[in-house]
Motif scaffolding. Sequence first.
Motif, short mmCIF file in Angstrom:
data_model
loop_
_atom_site.label_atom_id
_atom_site.label_comp_id
_atom_site.label_asym_id
_atom_site.label_seq_id
_atom_site.Cartn_x
_atom_site.Cartn_y
_atom_site.Cartn_z
N ASN A 1 14.80 -20.45 1.53
CA ASN A 1 16.21 -20.97 1.52
C ASN A 1 16.96 -20.38 0.37
OD1 ASN A 1 18.50 -22.57 2.27
ND2 ASN A 1 17.28 -24.27 2.66
N THR A 2 17.64 -21.21 -0.43
CA THR A 2 18.43 -20.84 -1.51
C THR A 2 17.68 -20.91 -2.80
OG1 THR A 2 19.04 -23.14 -1.77
CG2 THR A 2 20.38 -21.69 -0.41
N TYR A 3 16.31 -20.78 -2.71
CA TYR A 3 15.52 -20.91 -3.84
C TYR A 3 14.83 -19.43 -4.11
CZ TYR A 3 16.04 -25.95 -3.28
OH TYR A 3 16.62 -27.20 -3.09
N TRP A 4 14.75 -19.17 -5.42
CA TRP A 4 14.20 -17.83 -6.03
C TRP A 4 13.09 -18.13 -6.85
CZ3 TRP A 4 15.62 -13.60 -3.28
CH2 TRP A 4 16.85 -13.93 -2.56
N GLY A 5 12.09 -17.40 -7.05
CA GLY A 5 11.25 -17.36 -8.03
C GLY A 5 11.86 -16.35 -9.13
N GLN A 6 10.91 -16.32 -10.21
CA GLN A 6 11.71 -15.65 -11.36
C GLN A 6 11.53 -14.09 -11.48
OE1 GLN A 6 8.47 -16.91 -11.19
NE2 GLN A 6 7.22 -15.31 -12.25
N GLY A 7 10.55 -13.77 -10.37
CA GLY A 7 10.35 -12.32 -10.16
C GLY A 7 9.29 -11.79 -10.86
N THR A 8 8.79 -10.81 -10.45
CA THR A 8 7.56 -10.08 -10.90
C THR A 8 8.14 -8.51 -10.98
OG1 THR A 8 5.31 -9.76 -11.13
CG2 THR A 8 6.20 -9.85 -8.83
N GLN A 9 7.71 -7.76 -12.08
CA GLN A 9 8.03 -6.37 -12.07
C GLN A 9 7.00 -5.46 -11.34
OE1 GLN A 9 10.96 -4.68 -13.64
NE2 GLN A 9 10.01 -2.91 -12.46
N VAL A 10 7.35 -4.48 -10.52
CA VAL A 10 6.26 -3.47 -9.99
C VAL A 10 7.19 -2.22 -10.31
CG1 VAL A 10 5.67 -2.48 -7.88
CG2 VAL A 10 5.88 -5.08 -8.03
N ASN B 1 0.66 -1.19 0.13
CA ASN B 1 0.04 0.01 0.02
C ASN B 1 0.89 1.00 0.07
OD1 ASN B 1 -2.20 -1.57 0.23
ND2 ASN B 1 -2.19 -1.58 2.26
N SER B 2 0.25 2.31 -0.32
CA SER B 2 1.21 3.71 -0.23
C SER B 2 2.20 3.50 -1.08
CB SER B 2 1.34 3.94 1.13
OG SER B 2 0.15 4.19 1.88
N LEU B 3 2.17 2.79 -2.27
CA LEU B 3 3.61 2.61 -2.98
C LEU B 3 3.98 4.14 -3.40
CD1 LEU B 3 2.12 -0.32 -5.14
CD2 LEU B 3 4.06 -0.19 -3.71
N LYS B 4 5.51 4.15 -3.50
CA LYS B 4 6.27 5.15 -3.94
C LYS B 4 7.03 4.91 -5.22
CE LYS B 4 6.56 5.95 0.93
NZ LYS B 4 7.87 6.28 2.17
N PRO B 5 7.45 5.59 -5.93
CA PRO B 5 8.35 5.50 -6.99
C PRO B 5 9.74 4.62 -6.51
CG PRO B 5 7.58 7.88 -7.14
CD PRO B 5 7.14 7.17 -5.99
N GLU B 6 10.10 4.78 -5.46
CA GLU B 6 11.36 4.22 -4.99
C GLU B 6 11.10 2.71 -4.67
OE1 GLU B 6 10.27 7.06 -3.77
OE2 GLU B 6 10.53 7.29 -1.63
N ASP B 7 9.70 2.26 -4.72
CA ASP B 7 9.66 0.93 -4.70
C ASP B 7 9.49 0.25 -5.94
OD1 ASP B 7 6.90 1.91 -2.57
OD2 ASP B 7 8.83 1.11 -1.81
N THR B 8 9.80 0.88 -7.10
CA THR B 8 10.02 0.36 -8.41
C THR B 8 11.08 -0.88 -8.39
OG1 THR B 8 8.96 2.06 -9.41
CG2 THR B 8 10.44 0.79 -10.66
N ALA B 9 10.83 -2.17 -8.63
CA ALA B 9 11.94 -3.01 -8.63
C ALA B 9 11.09 -4.37 -9.15
CB ALA B 9 12.30 -3.40 -7.18
N VAL B 10 12.15 -5.31 -9.30
CA VAL B 10 11.60 -6.60 -9.64
C VAL B 10 11.33 -7.44 -8.13
CG1 VAL B 10 12.09 -8.67 -10.70
CG2 VAL B 10 12.46 -6.67 -11.78
#
Length: 113
Positions: free
Chosen positions: A100-109, A85-94
Amino acid sequence: QVQLVESGGGSVQAGGSLRLSCAASGLVFGYSVMSWFRQAPGKERDFVARINSGSGGTTAYADSVKGRFTISRDYAKSLVYLQMNSLKPEDTAVYYCNYNTYWGQGTQVTVSS
């Protein structure tokens, strides 16, 4: 094997909200500590939020998102959410889901001013 699949990213204006989801499989979800990280262009991947296992499900947040983001989990569906909530431009990221050591593929915001 462990699979983490994120969804829910998109483009919003500053002040808006998004909810990210992470579908987890191949792990004992009920005993897994799940986290969200994010990586902005040209920057390192940073911790955003974590939720522990168990009915208590204690949480932790980066200072930059405290009071704005909420992490939660659905044990029945093996899902982890990040309500933003209350998103800011500096929240822009994948945004990445982590176990643990596992990661998803990411989603762009992307948050525009």
